[in-house]
Design a protein around this motif. Structure first.
Motif, short mmCIF file in Angstrom:
data_model
loop_
_atom_site.label_atom_id
_atom_site.label_comp_id
_atom_site.label_asym_id
_atom_site.label_seq_id
_atom_site.Cartn_x
_atom_site.Cartn_y
_atom_site.Cartn_z
N ASP A 1 101.21 72.51 -29.86
CA ASP A 1 101.66 73.86 -30.24
C ASP A 1 100.45 74.73 -30.54
OD1 ASP A 1 104.38 73.56 -29.99
OD2 ASP A 1 104.76 73.28 -32.14
N PRO A 2 100.45 75.98 -30.07
CA PRO A 2 99.30 76.85 -30.31
C PRO A 2 99.15 77.31 -31.77
CG PRO A 2 100.98 78.01 -29.06
CD PRO A 2 101.43 76.59 -29.19
N VAL A 3 100.19 77.20 -32.58
CA VAL A 3 100.11 77.59 -33.98
C VAL A 3 100.20 76.33 -34.84
CG1 VAL A 3 101.17 78.94 -35.83
CG2 VAL A 3 101.17 79.84 -33.49
N GLN A 4 99.11 76.04 -35.55
CA GLN A 4 99.05 74.85 -36.40
C GLN A 4 98.52 75.24 -37.78
OE1 GLN A 4 99.84 71.54 -35.59
NE2 GLN A 4 100.55 72.22 -33.58
N ILE A 5 99.30 74.94 -38.81
CA ILE A 5 98.83 75.17 -40.17
C ILE A 5 97.85 74.07 -40.52
CG2 ILE A 5 99.50 75.23 -42.61
CD1 ILE A 5 101.97 76.70 -41.82
N LYS A 6 96.70 74.46 -41.05
CA LYS A 6 95.67 73.50 -41.46
C LYS A 6 95.72 73.22 -42.95
CE LYS A 6 94.23 73.02 -37.34
NZ LYS A 6 94.57 71.80 -36.63
N SER A 7 96.08 74.25 -43.74
CA SER A 7 96.23 74.05 -45.19
C SER A 7 97.18 75.10 -45.74
CB SER A 7 94.87 74.12 -45.90
OG SER A 7 94.34 75.42 -45.82
N LEU A 8 97.90 74.72 -46.79
CA LEU A 8 98.82 75.62 -47.46
C LEU A 8 98.96 75.14 -48.90
CD1 LEU A 8 101.07 77.82 -47.60
CD2 LEU A 8 102.66 76.10 -46.71
N THR A 9 98.63 76.03 -49.84
CA THR A 9 98.82 75.71 -51.25
C THR A 9 99.57 76.86 -51.91
OG1 THR A 9 96.68 76.65 -51.90
CG2 THR A 9 96.73 74.29 -51.44
N ALA A 10 100.37 76.50 -52.89
CA ALA A 10 101.14 77.48 -53.65
C ALA A 10 100.94 77.20 -55.13
CB ALA A 10 102.62 77.39 -53.29
N SER A 11 100.82 78.26 -55.92
CA SER A 11 100.70 78.11 -57.37
C SER A 11 101.40 79.29 -58.03
CB SER A 11 99.23 78.03 -57.77
OG SER A 11 98.56 79.23 -57.46
N PRO A 12 101.75 79.23 -59.28
CA PRO A 12 101.45 78.16 -60.22
C PRO A 12 102.33 76.94 -59.94
CG PRO A 12 102.89 79.75 -61.27
CD PRO A 12 102.55 80.29 -59.90
N ASP A 13 102.08 75.88 -60.67
CA ASP A 13 102.85 74.66 -60.55
C ASP A 13 103.41 74.31 -61.91
OD1 ASP A 13 103.98 72.29 -59.82
OD2 ASP A 13 102.10 71.23 -59.52
N PRO A 14 104.68 74.51 -62.14
CA PRO A 14 105.72 74.91 -61.20
C PRO A 14 105.77 76.42 -61.00
CG PRO A 14 106.70 74.46 -63.33
CD PRO A 14 105.24 74.15 -63.45
N VAL A 15 106.31 76.85 -59.86
CA VAL A 15 106.51 78.26 -59.54
C VAL A 15 107.79 78.71 -60.26
CG1 VAL A 15 107.03 79.89 -57.69
CG2 VAL A 15 105.40 78.04 -57.30
N LEU A 16 107.74 79.89 -60.87
CA LEU A 16 108.92 80.46 -61.52
C LEU A 16 109.56 81.53 -60.63
CD1 LEU A 16 107.75 80.93 -65.22
CD2 LEU A 16 109.33 79.24 -64.33
N VAL A 17 110.88 81.54 -60.58
CA VAL A 17 111.63 82.56 -59.86
C VAL A 17 112.53 83.24 -60.89
CG1 VAL A 17 113.29 83.00 -58.02
CG2 VAL A 17 111.60 81.19 -57.74
N PRO A 18 112.36 84.51 -61.22
CA PRO A 18 111.38 85.45 -60.64
C PRO A 18 109.98 85.18 -61.18
CG PRO A 18 112.54 86.50 -62.44
CD PRO A 18 113.16 85.12 -62.28
N GLY A 19 108.99 85.70 -60.48
CA GLY A 19 107.61 85.54 -60.90
C GLY A 19 106.67 85.74 -59.73
N ASN A 20 105.40 85.52 -60.00
CA ASN A 20 104.38 85.65 -58.97
C ASN A 20 104.10 84.31 -58.33
OD1 ASN A 20 103.97 88.41 -59.24
ND2 ASN A 20 102.44 88.14 -60.84
N LEU A 21 103.99 84.32 -57.01
CA LEU A 21 103.64 83.15 -56.23
C LEU A 21 102.29 83.45 -55.58
CD1 LEU A 21 104.39 80.45 -54.80
CD2 LEU A 21 105.48 81.85 -53.04
N THR A 22 101.33 82.56 -55.76
CA THR A 22 100.01 82.73 -55.16
C THR A 22 99.87 81.71 -54.03
OG1 THR A 22 99.08 83.48 -57.26
CG2 THR A 22 97.52 82.75 -55.58
N LEU A 23 99.57 82.21 -52.83
CA LEU A 23 99.45 81.35 -51.65
C LEU A 23 98.05 81.42 -51.07
CD1 LEU A 23 102.75 82.22 -49.78
CD2 LEU A 23 102.23 80.12 -50.98
N THR A 24 97.58 80.27 -50.63
CA THR A 24 96.35 80.17 -49.85
C THR A 24 96.72 79.41 -48.58
OG1 THR A 24 94.96 80.21 -51.81
CG2 THR A 24 93.98 79.30 -49.81
#
Length: 181
Positions: free
Chosen positions: A40-63
């Motif tokens: 596949d031409p699209v491959q994710i190499k890394s994905l992180t989400a924080s904070p841990d645990p994520v709160l809904v509602p709240g801010n999600l930080t992605l790399t």
């Protein structure tokens, strides 16, 4: 890459339609994997989400780092499959009001409207076609508004399968566990 991310964002933002101001949800477990062939031409190499645990509602930080090996065309579409674990088995959640297992036919249009708000500052193209390149998004903060109902507790699998009229582009599978406070 962007289109996988926008598919996930669509799922999260559409979840805001289910409002219940008395409960908060925590994402207590999160994992991901590429689910398409390595060609596949699209491959994710890394994905992180924080904070841990994520709160809904709240801010999600992605790399996120994604390798795009060939041009992502204008006619890109995504099939999103959402499943919830019930009695030891995963059951497909139907598409209702653009939430659940839905198909998004004009992903480039959705990307063009969401991209400037979140990703333009990273030098990522906000319109299709998207040229081949390794793209990195560092510490993107996404505000998840609203509340999800307590019936949202549970273990979920979300699969985003990307394609165009010419080829399969990529696939990512997320596993998420939600727990209400």
């Amino acid at each position: 890459m962007h289109l996988i991310f926008i598919t996930v964002l669509l799922a999260l933002s559409n979840a805001n339609a289910f409002v219940n101001k008395q409960k908060e949800l925590r994402v207590t477990a999160f994992s991901w994997q590429n689910c398409g062939p390595s060609s596949d031409p699209v491959q994710i190499k890394s994905l992180t989400a924080s904070p841990d645990p994520v709160l809904v509602p709240g801010n999600l930080t992605l790399t996120l780092t994604v390798n795009v090996a060939s041009t992502i065309p204008v006619d890109t579409h995504a099939a999103l499959t959402m499943e919830r674990k019930v009695g030891g088995f995963f059951v497909k959640i139907p598409c209702v009001d653009n939430f659940g297992s839905c198909t998004y036919g004009d992903l480039c249009k959705d990307w063009a409207s969401a991209c400037p708000k979140y990703f333009e500052k990273y030098g990522i193209p906000c319109s299709c076609p998207i040229p081949p390149k390794t793209y990195t998004i560092s510490d993107a903060v996404i505000d998840i508004k609203g509340h999800l109902p307590s019936v949202g507790d549970g273990e979920y699998r979300i699969t985003a399968d990307l394609g165009s009229s010419a080829a399969h582009l990529g696939c990512i599978k997320l596993q998420v566990t939600l727990k209400s406070d």
